[in-house]
Design an enzyme around this catalytic site. Structure first.
Site, mmCIF file in Angstrom:
data_model
loop_
_atom_site.group_PDB
_atom_site.id
_atom_site.type_symbol
_atom_site.label_atom_id
_atom_site.label_comp_id
_atom_site.label_asym_id
_atom_site.label_seq_id
_atom_site.Cartn_x
_atom_site.Cartn_y
_atom_site.Cartn_z
ATOM 1 N N LYS A 183 52.723 40.171 45.142
ATOM 2 C CA LYS A 183 51.890 41.250 45.693
ATOM 3 C C LYS A 183 50.848 40.620 46.615
ATOM 4 O O LYS A 183 49.876 40.030 46.165
ATOM 5 C CB LYS A 183 51.199 42.013 44.553
ATOM 6 N N GLY A 219 45.249 48.512 43.138
ATOM 7 C CA GLY A 219 45.644 48.837 41.771
ATOM 8 C C GLY A 219 47.102 48.551 41.484
ATOM 9 O O GLY A 219 47.483 48.312 40.327
ATOM 10 N N VAL A 220 47.930 48.555 42.522
ATOM 11 C CA VAL A 220 49.346 48.236 42.330
ATOM 12 C C VAL A 220 49.505 46.783 41.896
ATOM 13 O O VAL A 220 50.322 46.467 41.020
ATOM 14 C CB VAL A 220 50.141 48.537 43.624
ATOM 15 N N GLY A 221 48.724 45.897 42.473
ATOM 16 C CA GLY A 221 48.766 44.504 42.061
ATOM 17 C C GLY A 221 48.256 44.305 40.648
ATOM 18 O O GLY A 221 48.754 43.452 39.899
ATOM 19 N N GLU A 259 42.954 30.717 40.847
ATOM 20 C CA GLU A 259 42.302 29.877 41.857
ATOM 21 C C GLU A 259 41.313 30.786 42.549
ATOM 22 O O GLU A 259 41.692 31.712 43.257
ATOM 23 C CB GLU A 259 43.334 29.291 42.823
ATOM 24 N N CYS A 293 38.258 29.010 50.610
ATOM 25 C CA CYS A 293 37.514 28.910 49.356
ATOM 26 C C CYS A 293 36.955 27.516 49.119
ATOM 27 O O CYS A 293 35.945 27.349 48.437
ATOM 28 C CB CYS A 293 38.397 29.330 48.186
ATOM 29 N N GLU A 392 29.317 33.042 47.354
ATOM 30 C CA GLU A 392 30.359 32.746 48.346
ATOM 31 C C GLU A 392 30.319 33.785 49.455
ATOM 32 O O GLU A 392 30.519 34.974 49.210
ATOM 33 C CB GLU A 392 31.733 32.734 47.678
#
Length: 488
Positions: A183, A219-221, A259, A293, A392
């Site tokens: 996803k 929300g699908v993920g 991660e 990141c 971040e």
């Protein structure tokens, strides 16, 4: 694959390219704000079918045990991507806003080449270990350790380096014998959807082994974390979302790899080439508009030379103009979306409110009325407690902080909820190594060394994540260990 203009991507479920049950959603060029085309909009129903296909492929085929097939299929995918690399490059530049120069490295060609490491590792891996015969509790027993695939892996990926992160999950997960439901982020659906097209057309990967569900709905993920048919979730993204993934996965006690975010420190010691180190720090923080990141976004410099360090960083950043990612010389392209640009601007506003100042940049470039651009920005006169120094930002923003010697630099660098990466510069290699050893982070660059490589594990301490991606450690994240004891 279709031409870039007016492209329309599809879902990839159970070996077939299909439309999304929720219709389509647009993908936007972040440099121009133009609609590039559309992607299939997957629904919860589509995700359910993808999970079911992955479960069936794992349980009912020999994919998990046929190492020869898996190695061949991973190499086929690599070959297909290599042959189509110029088309993939144009998609990446247009959809991600990635500078063209980065597509020859970590934005495209690097991760495609890294698939060889996954295939080679599976081909040469010691899948069983003979522990010999012993007599525990007086019973003569032959012991063997077997390493097996975890099962169905749900891979949830972000938009900043989509090829690198998609392949860093797909490559080892498939080579280790798992089936996968991918996803991707709604901002970069094409970079994932093209994998389904290439797999369908150019590989022997069996139906259901790889499934790709693009969707405008986050929300699908999240269903991947909650569904009991999924054995493991591999997630890259924000720390806040990572917490939700871990919480959702706890209901079924599934394996979770995370991660997450970072606020990494670039430590300059008092014997270093100050101008050179500060210039490198500023350049690094501007790459891909700071959307990485592990980018070092806190520059820690000796207090006695603070103003000099700020000036050096500002001179470099002022010379890096946000530009068209198609141009070969562009270092800093756009941010991914208007939402992200506004988020970064909010952090810049907070820096001023907290008593900081801009030594370079500070907002949108005056010469660009289209595109989600922010000027490379140097923030001065804040300490490590300010919001812009602790959170971040994910933009081309560097905060310069003074330190009072090696111990203080280590203290400030480690005074963070994150622990992803770091850099140390010193004229004395032993001194630099000593500081590097004290940083509570997963990767450290010492005097310009490069840790990014297919065979090097990547991940962080503290709230930067759980587990490692890439390298042998990343491959083994996708394995379980079974002990077999046979009476003799």
């Amino acid at each position: 694959m279709a031409l870039l203009a007016n492209r329309e991507s599809q879902l990839f479920i159970d070996g077939k390219l299909v439309a999304g049950s929720a219709g389509t959603f647009p993908t936007i060029n972040p440099a121009t704000e133009e609609v590039l085309g559309v992607a299939a909009d997957g629904s919860a129903e589509d995700m359910g079918r993808a999970i079911e296909a992955a479960r069936r492929a794992f349980d009912e085929t020999d994919w998990s045990t046929n190492t020869e097939l898996r190695v061949r299929c991973v190499r086929q995918l690599q070959q297909a991507m290599t042959e189509r690399v110029e088309e993939l490059r144009e998609i990446t530049i247009a959809e991600v806003g990635a500078p063209r120069m980065l597509t020859s490295a970590a934005q495209l060609e690097g991760p495609v080449a890294d698939l060889s490491f996954c295939a080679d590792t599976a081909d040469n891996y010691q899948w069983t270990t003979d522990l010999g015969v012993a007599e525990p509790m007086g019973i003569k027993t032959h012991r063997t350790l077997a390493r097996e695939a975890v099962g169905v892996v749900g891979a949830i990926t972000p938009w900043n380096f989509p090829h690198q992160i998609n392949l860093a999950k797909l490559g080892p997960a498939l080579a280790a014998g798992n089936t996968v439901v991918l996803k991707p982020a709604p901002d970069t659906p094409w970079c994932a959807a093209v994998l389904g097209e290439l797999i369908a057309e150019h590989t022997d990967i069996p139906a259901g082994v790889v499934n790709i569900v693009t969707s405008s709905d986050h929300g699908v993920g999240a269903l991947l974390s909650k569904d009991p048919r999924v054995d493991m979730v591999s997630f890259t993204g924000s720390t806040a979302t990572g917490r939700s993934v871990m919480a959702d996965g706890s209901a079924t006690l599934k394996k979770v790899f995370l991660e997450l975010g970072g606020k990494s420190a670039f430590v300059v010691l008092d014997d270093a080439d100050l101008a050179g180190a500060c210039s490198m720090s500023a350049f690094t923080a501007s790459m891909h508009a700071g959307q990485g990141c592990a980018i070092t976004t806190r520059l820690l410099v000796p207090r006695a030379r603070y103003d000099e360090a700020v000036d050096a960083a500002a001179a470099t950043m002022a010379g890096i103009k946000p530009g068209d990612p198609n141009d070969a010389g562009t270092v800093c392209g756009p941010l991914i979306s208007a939402r992200q640009r506004d988020r970064v601007q909010g952090y810049l506003d907070s820096a001023i409110a907290d008593g900081g100042r801009f030594a370079a940049g500070g907002g949108r470039p005056a010469d660009r009325d289209k595109g989600f651009f922010i000027e490379p920005t140097v923030i001065a006169d804040l300490d490590n407690n300010a919001k812009a120094a602790r959170e971040e930002i994910f933009g081309p923003v560097l905060t310069v902080i003074a330190h009072d010697g090696d111990d203080d630099a280590v203290r400030i660098a480690n005074d963070s909820p994150y622990g992803l990466s770091g850099t140390v510069f010193s004229a004395d290699p032993e001194r630099a190594a000593g500081v590097a050893a004290r940083l509570r982070v997963g990767t450290v660059n010492v005097n310009g060394g490069v840790w990014y490589s297919a065979d090097v594990p990547f991940g962080g301490y503290k709230q930067s994540g759980v587990g490692r991606e890439m390298g042998l450690a990343g491959f083994e994240e996708y394995l379980e260990i079974k002990a077999i004891a046979t009476a003799v």
